[in-house]
Design a protein around this motif. Structure first.
Motif, PDB file in Angstrom:
ATOM      1  N   PRO A 118       0.836  -1.211   0.000  1.00 62.20           N
ATOM      2  CA  PRO A 118       0.000   0.000   0.000  1.00 62.20           C
ATOM      3  C   PRO A 118       0.871   1.262   0.000  1.00 62.20           C
ATOM      4  N   MET A 119       0.306   2.328  -0.508  1.00 61.08           N
ATOM      5  CA  MET A 119       1.004   3.622  -0.471  1.00 61.08           C
ATOM      6  C   MET A 119       1.259   4.007   0.978  1.00 61.08           C
ATOM      7  N   THR A 120       2.374   4.641   1.209  1.00 60.85           N
ATOM      8  CA  THR A 120       2.678   5.117   2.552  1.00 60.85           C
ATOM      9  C   THR A 120       1.827   6.337   2.835  1.00 60.85           C
ATOM     10  N   ARG A 121       1.164   6.300   3.971  1.00 62.81           N
ATOM     11  CA  ARG A 121       0.341   7.429   4.411  1.00 62.81           C
ATOM     12  C   ARG A 121       1.145   8.297   5.366  1.00 62.81           C
ATOM     13  N   PRO A 122       0.745   9.550   5.551  1.00 65.72           N
ATOM     14  CA  PRO A 122       1.427  10.384   6.536  1.00 65.72           C
ATOM     15  C   PRO A 122       1.366   9.746   7.916  1.00 65.72           C
ATOM     16  N   GLY A 123       2.486   9.780   8.607  1.00 67.45           N
ATOM     17  CA  GLY A 123       2.560   9.180   9.924  1.00 67.45           C
ATOM     18  C   GLY A 123       2.976   7.727   9.902  1.00 67.45           C
ATOM     19  N   GLN A 124       3.051   7.121   8.717  1.00 66.56           N
ATOM     20  CA  GLN A 124       3.520   5.751   8.577  1.00 66.56           C
ATOM     21  C   GLN A 124       4.906   5.783   7.981  1.00 66.56           C
ATOM     22  N   SER A 125       5.734   4.856   8.401  1.00 67.14           N
ATOM     23  CA  SER A 125       7.056   4.777   7.781  1.00 67.14           C
ATOM     24  C   SER A 125       7.107   3.541   6.897  1.00 67.14           C
ATOM     25  N   ARG A 126       7.907   3.606   5.881  1.00 63.04           N
ATOM     26  CA  ARG A 126       8.074   2.489   4.967  1.00 63.04           C
ATOM     27  C   ARG A 126       9.105   1.564   5.593  1.00 63.04           C
ATOM     28  N   GLY A 127       8.669   0.446   6.129  1.00 63.92           N
ATOM     29  CA  GLY A 127       9.604  -0.464   6.771  1.00 63.92           C
ATOM     30  C   GLY A 127       9.976   0.027   8.156  1.00 63.92           C
ATOM     31  N   ARG A 128      11.152  -0.406   8.601  1.00 63.13           N
ATOM     32  CA  ARG A 128      11.584  -0.052   9.949  1.00 63.13           C
ATOM     33  C   ARG A 128      12.385   1.240   9.930  1.00 63.13           C
ATOM     34  N   ASP A 129      12.361   1.919  11.046  1.00 61.02           N
ATOM     35  CA  ASP A 129      13.132   3.139  11.204  1.00 61.02           C
ATOM     36  C   ASP A 129      14.576   2.753  11.479  1.00 61.02           C
ATOM     37  N   LYS A 130      15.500   3.241  10.666  1.00 56.13           N
ATOM     38  CA  LYS A 130      16.907   2.872  10.813  1.00 56.13           C
ATOM     39  C   LYS A 130      17.504   3.356  12.118  1.00 56.13           C
ATOM     40  N   ASN A 131      16.921   4.378  12.707  1.00 57.30           N
ATOM     41  CA  ASN A 131      17.459   4.913  13.946  1.00 57.30           C
ATOM     42  C   ASN A 131      16.531   4.708  15.129  1.00 57.30           C
ATOM     43  N   SER A 132      15.709   3.654  15.067  1.00 52.81           N
ATOM     44  CA  SER A 132      14.842   3.367  16.207  1.00 52.81           C
ATOM     45  C   SER A 132      15.719   2.917  17.372  1.00 52.81           C
ATOM     46  N   PRO A 133      15.277   3.133  18.598  1.00 51.85           N
ATOM     47  CA  PRO A 133      16.092   2.743  19.756  1.00 51.85           C
ATOM     48  C   PRO A 133      16.478   1.265  19.752  1.00 51.85           C
ATOM     49  N   GLU A 134      15.566   0.399  19.293  1.00 50.67           N
ATOM     50  CA  GLU A 134      15.876  -1.036  19.260  1.00 50.67           C
ATOM     51  C   GLU A 134      17.007  -1.330  18.281  1.00 50.67           C
ATOM     52  N   ARG A 135      16.924  -0.727  17.090  1.00 54.21           N
ATOM     53  CA  ARG A 135      17.967  -0.968  16.083  1.00 54.21           C
ATOM     54  C   ARG A 135      19.295  -0.373  16.504  1.00 54.21           C
ATOM     55  N   VAL A 136      19.284   0.779  17.144  1.00 60.18           N
ATOM     56  CA  VAL A 136      20.525   1.386  17.624  1.00 60.18           C
ATOM     57  C   VAL A 136      21.161   0.492  18.681  1.00 60.18           C
ATOM     58  N   ALA A 137      20.355  -0.056  19.590  1.00 59.69           N
ATOM     59  CA  ALA A 137      20.880  -0.937  20.630  1.00 59.69           C
ATOM     60  C   ALA A 137      21.456  -2.215  20.031  1.00 59.69           C
ATOM     61  N   LYS A 140      24.753  -1.371  18.326  1.00 59.17           N
ATOM     62  CA  LYS A 140      25.796  -1.136  19.325  1.00 59.17           C
ATOM     63  C   LYS A 140      26.291  -2.462  19.900  1.00 59.17           C
ATOM     64  N   ALA A 141      25.361  -3.387  20.207  1.00 55.91           N
ATOM     65  CA  ALA A 141      25.744  -4.697  20.742  1.00 55.91           C
ATOM     66  C   ALA A 141      26.568  -5.474  19.728  1.00 55.91           C
ATOM     67  N   ALA A 142      26.204  -5.406  18.451  1.00 58.26           N
ATOM     68  CA  ALA A 142      26.961  -6.109  17.411  1.00 58.26           C
ATOM     69  C   ALA A 142      28.367  -5.528  17.282  1.00 58.26           C
ATOM     70  N   LEU A 143      28.482  -4.214  17.350  1.00 56.38           N
ATOM     71  CA  LEU A 143      29.811  -3.593  17.282  1.00 56.38           C
ATOM     72  C   LEU A 143      30.664  -3.978  18.485  1.00 56.38           C
TER      73      LEU A 143
END
Length: 159
Positions: A118-137, A140-143
């Motif tokens: 579906p088309m991305t609507r305002p307020g929706q992101s396409r996929g995951r946020d690259k800088n979400s707290p979970e992804r940052v953590a 960091k753990a992988a590094l």
């Protein structure tokens, strides 16, 4: 937007912070929506009363319409699209699904293309946020694990 006026610095302090960060947007919205000037906050009438009080300003700002410049400047995207835009996006989604169905008619399921997203609507992101707290953590753990592995290799603990 109400949260921006009510968090740790509420009331006048919250309004001052809002004006320092988004003053031009607030000024334009007040003029366009209510026909008042932000400078009225510091102006007095003939009897010495303020033309615009801080309380009134807070009420005006909290009641700005969804498409107001101030809301957009603060990152609110909920009111960015109206009913027409949502219906048009829904129509496009349905047309894409119909075209996908026709293109895959009679094709084995294993050979079919992926259904359209579906088309991305305002307020929706396409996929995951690259800088979400979970992804940052996780990053960091992988590094940290990679650095530990390099140290162990350097000490000769692993080959």
């Amino acid at each position: 937007m109400a949260e921006a006026l009510r968090d740790d610095a509420g009331g006048i302090l919250g309004l001052v912070r809002l004006l320092s960060e988004h003053g031009e947007a607030v000024q334009a919205d007040l003029r366009e929506t209510y026909g008042i000037r932000l400078s009225d906050l510091f102006a007095r009438d003939a009897q010495g009363r303020a033309l615009l009080t801080w309380r009134e300003l807070g009420g005006y700002v909290r009641q700005l319409p969804p498409r107001a410049r101030t809301r957009l400047a603060m990152g609110e995207t909920d009111g960015l699209w109206g009913l027409q835009e949502h219906l048009q996006a829904l129509t496009i989604d349905e047309l894409r699904v119909g075209n996908w169905q026709r293109a895959n008619e009679g094709v084995k399921p294993s050979k079919q293309t992926k259904p359209p997203r579906p088309m991305t609507r305002p307020g929706q992101s396409r996929g995951r946020d690259k800088n979400s707290p979970e992804r940052v953590a996780k990053r960091k753990a992988a590094l940290e694990r990679a650095a530990e592995r390099r140290r162990a290799l350097g000490r000769g603990e692993i080959a």
